[in-house]
Design a protein around this motif. Structure first.
Motif, PDB file in Angstrom:
ATOM      1  N   ILE A 565      13.688  25.623  18.514  1.00 26.56           N
ATOM      2  CA  ILE A 565      14.220  26.558  17.916  1.00 26.56           C
ATOM      3  C   ILE A 565      13.661  28.020  18.525  1.00 26.56           C
ATOM      4  CG2 ILE A 565      13.958  28.069  15.774  1.00 26.56           C
ATOM      5  CD1 ILE A 565      15.380  25.180  15.273  1.00 26.56           C
ATOM      6  N   VAL A 566      14.559  28.889  19.125  1.00 24.46           N
ATOM      7  CA  VAL A 566      14.333  29.867  19.373  1.00 24.46           C
ATOM      8  C   VAL A 566      13.709  30.952  18.586  1.00 24.46           C
ATOM      9  CG1 VAL A 566      15.345  32.008  20.949  1.00 24.46           C
ATOM     10  CG2 VAL A 566      16.229  29.677  20.847  1.00 24.46           C
ATOM     11  N   ILE A 617      33.523  27.351  27.312  1.00 19.90           N
ATOM     12  CA  ILE A 617      33.323  26.111  26.298  1.00 19.90           C
ATOM     13  C   ILE A 617      34.194  24.856  26.790  1.00 19.90           C
ATOM     14  CG2 ILE A 617      32.900  27.783  24.437  1.00 19.90           C
ATOM     15  CD1 ILE A 617      35.867  27.442  23.776  1.00 19.90           C
ATOM     16  N   ALA A 618      34.707  24.750  28.053  1.00 21.36           N
ATOM     17  CA  ALA A 618      35.649  23.722  28.408  1.00 21.36           C
ATOM     18  C   ALA A 618      34.795  22.387  28.368  1.00 21.36           C
ATOM     19  CB  ALA A 618      36.113  23.836  29.880  1.00 21.36           C
ATOM     20  N   GLU A 655      24.833  27.311  18.969  1.00 21.11           N
ATOM     21  CA  GLU A 655      24.382  26.411  19.978  1.00 21.11           C
ATOM     22  C   GLU A 655      23.481  25.643  19.523  1.00 21.11           C
ATOM     23  OE1 GLU A 655      23.351  28.014  23.884  1.00 21.11           O
ATOM     24  OE2 GLU A 655      22.977  26.426  24.709  1.00 21.11           O
ATOM     25  N   ASP A 656      23.359  24.434  19.568  1.00 21.16           N
ATOM     26  CA  ASP A 656      22.026  23.532  18.887  1.00 21.16           C
ATOM     27  C   ASP A 656      21.049  23.336  19.836  1.00 21.16           C
ATOM     28  OD1 ASP A 656      22.728  21.413  20.470  1.00 21.16           O
ATOM     29  OD2 ASP A 656      23.453  20.049  18.566  1.00 21.16           O
ATOM     30  N   LEU A 661      27.695  23.213  21.698  1.00 25.60           N
ATOM     31  CA  LEU A 661      28.565  24.370  21.122  1.00 25.60           C
ATOM     32  C   LEU A 661      29.339  23.748  20.138  1.00 25.60           C
ATOM     33  CD1 LEU A 661      29.292  26.224  24.641  1.00 25.60           C
ATOM     34  CD2 LEU A 661      27.416  26.508  23.001  1.00 25.60           C
ATOM     35  N   VAL A 662      29.361  24.769  18.838  1.00 25.72           N
ATOM     36  CA  VAL A 662      30.259  24.625  17.816  1.00 25.72           C
ATOM     37  C   VAL A 662      30.768  25.890  17.530  1.00 25.72           C
ATOM     38  CG1 VAL A 662      30.384  23.884  15.495  1.00 25.72           C
ATOM     39  CG2 VAL A 662      28.777  22.791  16.902  1.00 25.72           C
ATOM     40  N   LEU A 663      32.236  25.889  17.207  1.00 30.40           N
ATOM     41  CA  LEU A 663      32.867  26.833  16.847  1.00 30.40           C
ATOM     42  C   LEU A 663      32.108  27.693  15.681  1.00 30.40           C
ATOM     43  CD1 LEU A 663      36.675  26.003  17.552  1.00 30.40           C
ATOM     44  CD2 LEU A 663      35.222  27.847  18.923  1.00 30.40           C
ATOM     45  N   VAL A 664      32.166  29.078  15.510  1.00 28.58           N
ATOM     46  CA  VAL A 664      31.625  29.713  14.006  1.00 28.58           C
ATOM     47  C   VAL A 664      33.067  30.147  13.598  1.00 28.58           C
ATOM     48  CG1 VAL A 664      30.794  31.512  13.019  1.00 28.58           C
ATOM     49  CG2 VAL A 664      29.413  30.452  14.975  1.00 28.58           C
TER      50      VAL A 664
END
Ligand SMILES: [Zn+2]
Length: 677
Positions: A565-566, A617-618, A655-656, A661-664
């Motif tokens: 966790i940042v 994000i490719a 970004e987890d 990566l997951v779209l918002v």
């Protein structure tokens, strides 16, 4: 050895910002409780005082993190910890708290007395001040970049990444964690206790007059004294604590190390109007039970305070323990590597004595020691169940079977009987010697040897066989076994109070005082005993595996969270935030950028225009998967050229911890160009 009229037992005040774990019990409270119970059984005038330490920065920090007041934090943990002590039979005469009015008055008066006697020195120093929040900053309230490892979230007292101790002025770009602003240095006045002045006296009092203190305690004191003592501030700029009771002291409170030990005095005051005889009469023996992290406070600083005040007695002994580890790792609250007392009781209801026994048997008396669940299980199964429980059960069951629960009349005794009877008194003496010198592990081992003696006596004399051939002989055997059992209720009472209470009820006797230990006629012939239950139950492998699994799972969870966790970023103003144009858009076209692995070129409908954005994000999206999706973008990011393509804006992604990566996207479909705010 000097004979004292009365005893004052203090146990380190636990800090009220978290629940208690086995390390607390093993280090301080089990030994102090054993000792107190032993003195009470001996009929001594003894009081045992403790309470919650409720001031200091960690409590204010925790309150701030949770968005509650410090009062709410200390109220919560005072209640939890008071209950945990009661649940485990830790028999304080009082469990007070340093937020009580009586403590504020006592600590204030103590400070004033020293102040008026001119025992303090005053000094003005420059400390960090938060102009926005209008307060001085304790070290923990300042964050900045560690000069050693570059960690951007180092605290004013320590960098938790590289472990270096810091002072706030070491930090690069210091920042207040309260307002996020840059703190300024500002002069502030504080009062200091000149410990250097007491050094010669401390050297004589400890190094010459108290050579009998435990070697770990004596050694730590010697090392402090050899290094030379420095004046120590007794006040802090903080709004949570006992206010410094003099003029020009607005916003200043007593430093927690100064106010906490005075808590022993105020607890005694709260307990009894006769408190002074426990604190001011040289016929009182005061003993501080603490953990090793508290040695300097109880052996050097508090005695100097008491000496400066002038009317109080000093501790006669400070039997500090070292630390208890858990499954070969340091117990840690922040990593949740601990066995919490309230959780133990939920998992092992009614088994307080098993934990007390296990913690005393492997107490960290002379060096750090390890608690393992396997050893806990084996202490229970092969000592409490197989020796103590087995002996008691056989004795009581056979007495009920053979004599309907009536203590039989003994016949003539032989040499084996005589030697067993004689050993009871010898065991008492050995237990006393160990307890009097604070060797609790050894004392417990000696006390358990009484159960071993009984077990062996029964096994050797085999009354279950002799009952058919020589029933008269069995009467003598059972009479002696019953006397050993009655002696157990005395000798083991300080260690296993819950079990001995049960045993007394089965024996149908009241609590016996220590003087009775060693006597061989505690149960008179004809006395009726009751039907026994089981003193201890076997603990199965599955229960132990469950505990170990639980620890491992919480360790993994904490490591994952801590590592990935940042840390929170510093705050921005609303104006700064509202400059960013975040809005919804829809992906119209998507294609891979040639000769790259990560980049997609997207054609986006922003509601106001159709534009191109290049996004890295490719690796996570095939072009066909993303076409038609509604997304969020930063629309006013300065355009920049990526691989020769002008990219106008940025797609927002979550970004987890593994970099996925997951779209918002908006939860429901909305018009393109809807503002996100
Ligand atoms: Zn560092």
């Amino acid at each position: 050895m000097k004979k004292y009229k009365r005893y004052l037992i203090t146990s380190a005040l636990p800090y009220a910002n978290g629940p208690l774990h086995i390390g607390h019990l093993a280090g301080v409270y089990v030994p102090s409780d054993i000792f107190t119970r032993y003195l009470r059984l001996k009929g001594e005038d003894v009081i045992s005082v403790c309470g919650s330490d409720e001031h200091g920065v960690p409590i204010t920090l925790k309150a701030r993190n949770e968005g509650v007041t410090p009062k709410e934090i200390v109220d919560r943990y005072h209640a939890i910890n008071k209950k945990a002590f009661e649940d485990f039979g830790i028999a304080f005469n009082i469990y007070s708290r340093t937020s009580n009015k009586i403590h504020y008055e006592t600590a204030s008066d103590f400070f004033l007395k020293l102040y008026n006697k001119g025992e303090f020195t005053e000094k003005t120093t420059a400390q960090y001040y938060d102009e926005e929040a209008g307060c001085f900053l304790a070290d923990r309230y300042i964050m900045g970049t560690c000069p050693h490892c570059g960690n951007e979230s180092a605290y004013g007292d320590q960098c938790e990444k590289c472990g270096t101790s810091l002072s706030p002025s070491d930090l690069i770009n210091p920042q207040s964690t309260i307002s996020g602003s840059k703190p300024v240095l500002k002069e502030t006045l504080h009062w200091y206790l000149p410990l250097d002045k007491y050094e010669p006296w401390l050297k004589k009092w400890i190094l010459e007059d108290h050579k009998e203190w435990k070697t770990n305690v004596y050694g730590q004191c010697k090392s402090w004294l050899d290094q030379g003592l420095q004046p120590r501030a007794v006040s802090r700029d903080l709004d949570w604590g006992v206010p410094v009771p003099v003029k020009n002291a607005q916003g200043k409170v007593l430093y927690v190390w100064f106010d906490a030990p005075i808590g022993y005095i105020s607890a005694t005051k709260e307990l009894t109007p006769e408190w002074e005889k426990y604190w001011k009469d040289s016929e009182t023996k005061m003993i501080h039970f603490i953990g090793k992290d508290n040695i300097v406070f109880h052996c050097i600083i508090f005695p100097s305070m008491l000496r400066a005040e002038g009317t109080f007695i000093l501790p006669e002994n400070v039997p500090a323990n070292e630390f208890l580890n858990l499954e070969n790792d340091k117990i840690s609250t922040s990593r949740n590597w601990a066995v919490w007392l309230h959780e133990y009781l939920a998992d092992f209801p009614g088994k307080q004595d098993v934990l007390r026994y296990s913690l005393c048997a492997s107490a960290p008396e002379t060096k750090d020691n390890d608690f393992t669940w396997k050893e806990f299980q084996s202490r229970n199964n092969s000592e409490l169940v197989a020796i103590l429980g087995n002996f008691v059960n056989r004795t009581l069951v056979l007495t009920n079977n053979y004599y309907d629960g009536r203590v039989p009349q003994p016949g003539k005794t032989g040499p084996d009987d005589e030697s067993a009877l004689k050993e009871i008194a010898q065991i008492r003496e050995r237990v006393e010697n160990s307890l009097d010198s604070f060797r609790f592990r050894e004392a417990l081992k000696e006390a358990m040897s009484l159960a071993r003696l009984g077990n062996k006596y029964l096994a050797d004399s085999e009354p279950w066989k002799a009952i058919r051939t020589d029933p008269e002989r069995v009467k003598t055997i059972m009479y002696i076994a019953l006397q050993i059992t009655a002696n157990l209720t005395v000798i083991l009472e300080p260690f296993l109070p819950f079990s001995m209470e049960k045993l007394r009820s089965w024996l149908n006797i009241d609590r016996l005082n220590w003087d009775n230990a060693g006597k061989t006629d505690l149960l008179k012939e004809g006395h009726m005993i009751n039907k026994p239950g089981l003193l201890f139950e076997k603990i199965e492998d599955e229960e132990i595996t469950r505990q170990i699994d639980k620890l491992m799972a919480s360790k993994k969870a904490k490591e994952a969270a801590a590592g990935n966790i940042v840390p929170a970023k510093s705050s921005v103003t609303f104006d700064e935030f509202s400059k960013i144009d975040i809005r919804t858009a829809t992906v119209l076209e998507a294609e891979k950028v040639p000769r790259t692995t990560k980049l997609l070129k997207l054609k986006i409908d922003t509601g106001t225009d159709i534009r191109t954005i290049v996004s890295g994000i490719a690796e996570y999206f095939e072009p066909q998967d993303i076409i038609g999706k509604q997304i969020s973008i930063v629309a006013n990011l300065e355009p920049r050229k990526i691989k020769g393509i002008e990219s106008k804006g940025m797609i927002l992604m979550a970004e987890d911890k593994d970099g996925k990566l997951v779209l918002v996207s908006p939860a429901d479909k909305v018009g393109n160009g809807s503002i996100i705010k």
